[in-house]
Write an enzyme that holds these catalytic residues in place. Structure first.
Site, PDB file in Angstrom:
ATOM      1  N   HIS A 292       0.846  -1.185   0.000  1.00  0.00           N
ATOM      2  CA  HIS A 292       0.000   0.000   0.000  1.00  0.00           C
ATOM      3  C   HIS A 292       0.881   1.235   0.000  1.00  0.00           C
ATOM      4  O   HIS A 292       2.027   1.193   0.449  1.00  0.00           O
ATOM      5  CB  HIS A 292      -0.910  -0.002   1.240  1.00  0.00           C
ATOM      6  CG  HIS A 292      -1.968   1.053   1.229  1.00  0.00           C
ATOM      7  ND1 HIS A 292      -1.775   2.308   1.770  1.00  0.00           N
ATOM      8  CD2 HIS A 292      -3.222   1.055   0.711  1.00  0.00           C
ATOM      9  CE1 HIS A 292      -2.869   3.018   1.615  1.00  0.00           C
ATOM     10  NE2 HIS A 292      -3.762   2.299   0.965  1.00  0.00           N
TER      11      HIS A 292
ATOM     12  N   ASP B 201      -8.136  -4.403  -0.227  1.00  0.00           N
ATOM     13  CA  ASP B 201      -8.570  -4.997  -1.494  1.00  0.00           C
ATOM     14  C   ASP B 201      -8.324  -6.494  -1.547  1.00  0.00           C
ATOM     15  O   ASP B 201      -8.976  -7.202  -2.314  1.00  0.00           O
ATOM     16  CB  ASP B 201      -7.851  -4.318  -2.669  1.00  0.00           C
ATOM     17  CG  ASP B 201      -8.230  -2.865  -2.819  1.00  0.00           C
ATOM     18  OD1 ASP B 201      -9.433  -2.568  -2.723  1.00  0.00           O
ATOM     19  OD2 ASP B 201      -7.342  -2.029  -3.021  1.00  0.00           O
TER      20      ASP B 201
END
Length: 454
Positions: free
Chosen positions: A330, A389
């Site tokens: 991320h 996700d």
């Protein structure tokens, strides 16, 4: 008179010109100290604004050194963990409460939350003729594009579309939060009917249901859902509702709104940003990748076999040969993404109900081994972990939700955050965003037509 032009030949010839004349040498960026992607050289984001809405923490900086820490997410200063624990303990949905918090800056009392829910319920109904004329008559293969078009169409039905008084902007924002699930569900039904040749189901929202419950009701032919299904979708909406001012779609909202445009234009632009596979479309990529893993790994519990296939993927020898393991890593989070941790805890309940715990184990094995294999194969010490996700798309898949809806669900949640940032931009922004681009083209003289070389 010009002869007929072969359009494809023209495009093929001029695409080479477009490629050549738009390519900037990579070494020029560091030479001019350009912050590509608005990132500093250490990967941190360039500071371009202040916000009181969302706080995302994945590292700390001490003496110019970036130090990884456990991830934290706060809405208006309140930890996402405590916010989720609060509404779950009472057995009530949380998205409406989170939306109120983001918009107004404080947690609602029971009375205020009831009032807010009543306003949302009354705002869900779309204008007369809107469904038929704006959605069913012009279906789209991509629901995100259809959503953006529908948002812009709402402008035409608003008697004060350009008004920037806070009361008016609040009304517009609340109506958009209420109407996003409806427009998405109807756009999905239109898409499935026109392009997939399925039966058309247009259900009316139920005033007594939450946002998550109504959405499941609208996308399913039989309108049925379980309590657990609604709870986990509601949780996903809460976790996706806000993520600071620097994520691409929220930053887009600030940029567009800073020009003093209307709310519909800003939100539609944010939807266009979120659609991208590097942003809101990431969960689709995770699900597609994991389907490939399921096909190529015989024993999902064999850690050695999982590790060997991960090596192939990271070495660009398997799957899509990009070398990426989607859902890991991320821009801000390092050691952990709090959203992924919270979502995983609820995922286990749903997986047991649906009988897919073996598939959950494969996800866990990839989550555990992926960072280790990446470090070894790439000889890179960067700390990475699973992001939200990695599990959100899997949850939608278990819920029987079509992949066409994964990113629109993200938009359905994030519109609450976008709306809050619109209010903040109007109140505290005040200046149009106008960063600089340095021109590096060489100066040259104009050449008359008859002297140009073909």
């Amino acid at each position: 008179m010009l002869k007929t032009v072969n359009y494809q030949e023209f495009l093929d010839e001029h695409s080479n010109m477009a490629l050549t004349n738009n390519r900037i040498p990579a070494e020029q960026y560091p030479y001019f100290n350009v912050k590509r992607g608005l990132r500093n050289s250490d990967g941190t984001g360039v500071l371009v604004g202040l916000t009181e809405i969302g706080d995302v923490t994945g590292y700390i900086v001490e003496e110019h050194e970036k130090i990884p820490v456990e991830g934290a997410l706060r809405y208006r200063g309140i930890s996402i963990d405590k916010l989720v624990a609060g509404f779950q303990a009472s057995g009530r949905p949380g998205f409406e409460e989170a939306s109120y918090l983001l918009l107004f800056g404080d947690l609602p009392t029971r009375k205020k939350l009831d009032q807010f829910n009543e306003i949302l319920e009354s705002s869900r109904k779309l204008p007369a003729g809107f469904v038929e004329n704006m959605i069913l008559e012009a279906p789209s293969r991509n629901i995100m594009n259809k959503l953006a078009r529908s948002i812009l169409a709402l402008y035409s039905y608003d008697d004060d579309a350009e008004g920037r008084a806070i009361t008016n902007v609040l009304r517009q924002c609340i109506e958009l939060i209420a109407r996003f699930p409806i427009m998405i569900a109807y756009a999905y039904q239109a898409k499935m009917h026109n392009y997939n040749k399925k039966s058309l189901y247009i259900h009316n929202p139920d005033p007594g249901l939450s946002t998550a419950e109504n959405f499941l009701r609208l996308i399913r032919p039989n309108k049925e859902f379980t309590k657990l299904e609604a709870e986990i979708l509601d949780l996903a909406l809460v976790l996706h509702a806000e993520h600071g001012g620097g994520n691409n779609s929220t930053f887009t909202t600030h940029v567009v709104m800073s020009s003093d445009t209307d709310v519909y234009s800003a939100i539609a632009a944010a939807v266009g940003s979120l659609k991208g596979s590097k942003h809101g479309g990431a969960n689709n990529k995770v699900v597609a990748m994991m389907e490939n893993f399921k096909e190529n790994i015989k024993d999902w519990n064999d850690l050695d076999e999982v590790e060997r296939y991960l090596e192939k993927v990271i070495n660009k020898e398997a799957y899509d040969k990009t070398g990426l393991v989607y859902g890991l890593g991320h821009a801000v989070y390092t050691k952990s993404d709090p959203r992924a941790i919270i979502l995983y805890d609820k995922l286990n309940e749903l997986a047991k109900e649906k009988g897919v715990m073996d598939e959950v184990q494969l996800y866990r094995n990839v989550e555990k081994l992926g960072p280790e294999v990446f470090k070894r194969v790439k000889n890179n010490d960067k700390i990475i972990s699973a992001n939200v996700d990695f599990y959100s798309g899997f949850i939608y898949k278990i819920l029987g939700i079509n992949p066409d809806l994964y990113t629109p669900i993200f938009a359905m949640a994030r519109v609450a955050g976008w709306a809050a940032h619109i209010l903040e931009e109007i109140v505290s922004g005040g200046r149009i965003m106008r960063p600089a681009y340095k021109a590096v083209c060489k100066r040259r003289e104009y050449v008359p037509m008859e002297q140009r070389q073909q």
